[in-house]
Enzyme design. Structure first.
Site, PDB file in Angstrom:
ATOM      1  N   ASP A  47      12.007   0.194  -5.723  1.00 12.15           N
ATOM      2  CA  ASP A  47      11.346  -0.963  -5.110  1.00 12.15           C
ATOM      3  C   ASP A  47       9.885  -1.045  -5.526  1.00 12.15           C
ATOM      4  O   ASP A  47       9.100  -0.140  -5.246  1.00 12.15           O
ATOM      5  CB  ASP A  47      11.459  -0.794  -3.576  1.00 12.15           C
ATOM      6  CG  ASP A  47      10.909  -1.971  -2.795  1.00 12.15           C
ATOM      7  OD1 ASP A  47      10.477  -2.960  -3.405  1.00 12.15           O
ATOM      8  OD2 ASP A  47      10.940  -1.887  -1.550  1.00 12.15           O
TER       9      ASP A  47
ATOM     10  N   MET B 224       7.086  -4.894   7.913  1.00 12.14           N
ATOM     11  CA  MET B 224       5.759  -4.252   7.887  1.00 12.14           C
ATOM     12  C   MET B 224       5.060  -4.481   9.219  1.00 12.14           C
ATOM     13  O   MET B 224       5.076  -5.602   9.744  1.00 12.14           O
ATOM     14  CB  MET B 224       4.925  -4.846   6.754  1.00 12.14           C
ATOM     15  CG  MET B 224       5.594  -4.744   5.393  1.00 12.14           C
ATOM     16  SD  MET B 224       4.492  -5.332   4.104  1.00 12.14           S
ATOM     17  CE  MET B 224       5.577  -5.277   2.660  1.00 12.14           C
TER      18      MET B 224
ATOM     19  N   HIS C 273      14.192  -2.472   5.110  1.00 13.55           N
ATOM     20  CA  HIS C 273      13.219  -1.464   4.677  1.00 13.55           C
ATOM     21  C   HIS C 273      12.098  -1.433   5.712  1.00 13.55           C
ATOM     22  O   HIS C 273      11.249  -2.319   5.758  1.00 13.55           O
ATOM     23  CB  HIS C 273      12.707  -1.866   3.278  1.00 13.55           C
ATOM     24  CG  HIS C 273      11.635  -0.985   2.728  1.00 13.55           C
ATOM     25  ND1 HIS C 273      10.889  -1.318   1.617  1.00 13.55           N
ATOM     26  CD2 HIS C 273      11.190   0.246   3.109  1.00 13.55           C
ATOM     27  CE1 HIS C 273      10.018  -0.360   1.358  1.00 13.55           C
ATOM     28  NE2 HIS C 273      10.184   0.601   2.250  1.00 13.55           N
TER      29      HIS C 273
HETATM   30  C1  DX5 Z   1       6.501  -3.605  -1.183  1.00 17.60           C
HETATM   31  C2  DX5 Z   1       7.886  -4.031  -0.752  1.00 17.60           C
HETATM   32  C3  DX5 Z   1       8.701  -4.582  -1.846  1.00 17.60           C
HETATM   33  C4  DX5 Z   1       8.125  -5.819  -2.490  1.00 17.60           C
HETATM   34  C5  DX5 Z   1       8.523  -5.842  -3.916  1.00 17.60           C
HETATM   35  O1  DX5 Z   1       5.868  -2.981  -0.129  1.00 17.60           O
HETATM   36  O2  DX5 Z   1       8.598  -2.952  -0.190  1.00 17.60           O
HETATM   37  O3  DX5 Z   1      10.034  -4.792  -1.453  1.00 17.60           O
HETATM   38  O4  DX5 Z   1       8.530  -6.994  -1.876  1.00 17.60           O
HETATM   39  O5  DX5 Z   1       7.836  -6.888  -4.506  1.00 17.60           O
HETATM   40  P1  DX5 Z   1       7.647  -7.014  -6.075  1.00 17.60           P
HETATM   41  O6  DX5 Z   1       9.012  -7.130  -6.678  1.00 17.60           O
HETATM   42  O7  DX5 Z   1       6.851  -8.260  -6.176  1.00 17.60           O
HETATM   43  O8  DX5 Z   1       6.905  -5.795  -6.536  1.00 17.60           O
HETATM   44 ZN    ZN Z   2      10.862  -3.054   0.169  1.00 17.14          ZN
END
Ligand code: DX5
Ligand code: ZN
Length: 228
Positions: free
Chosen positions: A189, A53, A82
């Site tokens: 996800d 991010m 990702h």
């Molecule tokens: C959110 C991420 C996810 C996140 C999922 O922006 O892309 O990969 O870590 O977390 P949980 O399983 O806690 O929703």
């Molecule tokens: Zn993710």
């Protein structure tokens, strides 16, 4: 998958155990990532999901290619990167060098999705596209030949611990149909827990990303098994 007879016809049914679990290290102890990866490997994780991010595409800021490189040798599991960033084009090279096996870019982050996927594929690694909850699945219709993975975001990206958005199930079903003649994995996800995991698998998911559900206690193996 197994097959059984019902009223004289063969019925194909997926077994939940076929689903792959990709723990997101967003919920791991960032001060202890090498050991976290070793523990996840021992616990039966199928791949490692790395949430990148940039504080622009999403509000949050996590880590970049140098950190990915520094943990690459902690496990042999595939690295599923990702990219939640505004400038994916400029970052591909660094993440390939850092050891990414899959690089997934957001359709919303580029006006040149086809070119971006072509760039990833040139490195000989797997290419994925992620779709935010409000993004129509038709966005990927003309790039299916370049895809190895589609990532359906079942929360708005940026943070772990959010609640699963139910309309994601409809999108998973539609994408499953769209990719049926292609060798493309369908990943989901966000907000995955034992209940939503089951719903996603029933709709056609192949891989489930889970942060909170895996790291909620230190019993990673039990937590992963609960999602399968
Ligand atoms: C959110 C991420 C996810 C996140 C999922 O922006 O892309 O990969 O870590 O977390 P949980 O399983 O806690 O929703
Ligand atoms: Zn993710």
């Amino acid at each position: 998958m197994y097959i059984y007879m019902a009223k004289g016809i063969f019925v194909y049914e997926r077994q939940n155990s076929m689903v792959l679990i990709a723990p997101s290290i967003l919920s791991a102890d960032f001060g202890n990532l090498q050991n976290e990866l070793k523990a996840l490997t021992k616990a039966g994780a199928d791949m490692i999901h790395l949430d990148i991010m940039d504080a622009h595409f999403v509000n949050n800021l996590t880590f970049g290619a140098p950190v990915v490189k520094s943990i690459r040798n902690a496990t042999k599991l595939p690295f599923d990167v990702h990219l939640m960033v505004n400038t994916p084009f400029d970052m591909i090279d660094d993440f390939v060098k850092a050891g990414a096996d899959y690089i997934t870019v957001h359709a919303e982050a580029t006006t040149h999705l086809d070119a971006l996927l072509t760039k990833i594929k040139k490195y000989g690694i797997k290419a994925g596209v992620a779709l935010n909850p409000a993004t129509n699945e038709d966005t990927i219709k003309y790039v299916l030949d370049k895809l190895d993975l589609v990532l359906v975001m079942s929360v708005n990206p940026g943070f772990g611990g959010q609640t699963f958005i139910p309309s994601s199930l409809d999108k998973i079903t539609k994408i499953k149909k769209m990719i049926k003649n292609h060798n493309i994995l369908l990943e989901v996800d966000g907000g995955i827990n034992p209940l939503t995991a089951q719903q996603c698998v029933a709709a056609g998911a192949d891989i489930l990303v889970a942060g909170t559900a895996v790291f909620k206690t230190d019993e990673y193996q039990k937590n992963i098994e609960a999602l399968k």
